[in-house]
Write an enzyme that holds these catalytic residues in place. Structure first.
Site: not given
Length: 312
Positions: A241-242
């Site tokens: 989940l950048h």
């Protein structure tokens, strides 16, 4: 007092989760506006997706501005192969009702920084840095007024995800990244080195679904969709989940650690275009210009994310 931020974004499922995290945290963050940029998908979709996410969060009063539709000097590279043709593939989404603001995103950024007290507005780019660089080039007086730029982009130990050497956000507009990294603005970088340690899992996706809310269901479906690509690519147990790492850093910087180092952007390399040349070991003698984050408390990150998303 809540920290004032502008979110610059190109949604993207992980951008959407980052926006939701910010909008779920009004005691900590005041979102002054959201500026869309071409990146994961073209600008007509990123500005639309930004409004979809605001409405999903129950915040139709948020102001969304469309910005630059192409990099400073290059043809746009997009990432439908990751995010799907809409950028938010996965769940079925209604078209947004809330209006797009008439002002250009770059002018909104400039006007906001000029009108707010100096050092009180943080810029949070989640995509290519075209809007931010254009604002800095058009109005260099605003650079000294920025509290911080906290961005998702780049890589060092994790190398590249769009080329062998480059991370997508920086690769799309390396000239824009060079402007921002060379501007002297206080800079925090959340690269692949940290985002690849914030991985979804079956249990974490199930926790979103178990909220029993529309937002929780949407986040579960988005992460389910997003996960397929990264699991196949990296052989990992989940997807990174950048972009939520940017908002999580603002909310809980204690969950993260890194080094203040020099980071330069490669704009000419035949094989290394868009590489963030991070002097992690301090061997170049170049002046440090960025806090480059390398580690995150993964459990703490997901506790924060699920706790805040459950509010919506």
């Amino acid at each position: 007092m809540a920290r004032q931020i502008i979110i610059d974004t190109d949604p993207g499922q992980d951008d959407a989760v980052a926006i939701l995290l910010a909008l779920a945290s009004p005691e900590d963050l005041t979102v002054l506006g959201l500026t869309a940029v071409a990146g994961n998908v073209p600008l007509p979709l990123t500005q639309k997706n930004t409004r979809i996410v605001c409405e999903l969060a129950g915040k139709p009063q948020m102001r969304v501005f469309a910005g630059c539709d192409a990099p400073l000097q290059r043809k746009l590279v997009t990432a439908e192969h990751v995010h799907g043709k809409t950028g938010l593939d996965g769940p079925k989404l209604d078209d947004p009702v809330m209006p797009l603001q008439p002002q250009h995103a770059v002018d909104f950024i400039i006007d906001t920084l000029r009108s707010a007290p100096s050092g009180t507005v943080t810029l949070c780019p989640l995509g290519p840095l075209t809007n931010i660089a254009t604002a800095f080039l058009k109005a260099p007086d605003i650079i000294a007024r920025v509290q911080q730029v906290v961005l998702m982009g780049g890589a060092y130990f994790e190398v590249g995800n769009i080329t062998p050497a480059a991370e997508f956000n920086i690769f799309v507009d390396p000239e824009a990244a060079a402007v921002v990294f060379g501007s002297g603005v206080p800079l925090v970088v959340l690269p692949l080195d940290v985002t690849h340690k914030a991985l979804t899992s079956a249990a974490r996706i199930a926790a979103f679904r178990a909220m029993g809310t529309r937002v929780g269901a949407m986040v579960a479906e988005w992460t389910d969709f997003f996960e397929r690509f990264d699991v196949q690519k990296y052989g990992s147990q989940g997807a990174p989940l950048h972009d939520p790492c940017v908002i999580a850093y603002l909310l809980r910087p204690d969950l993260f650690s890194g080094r203040f180092i020099n980071v330069e952007i490669e704009t000419k390399g035949e094989f290394t275009l868009g590489m963030t040349v991070a002097d992690w070991w301090g061997v170049s003698g170049r002046k440090p210009n960025a806090l480059f984050i390398g580690h995150v408390d993964e459990a703490g990150f997901f506790d924060l994310l699920t706790g805040r998303i459950a509010r919506l």
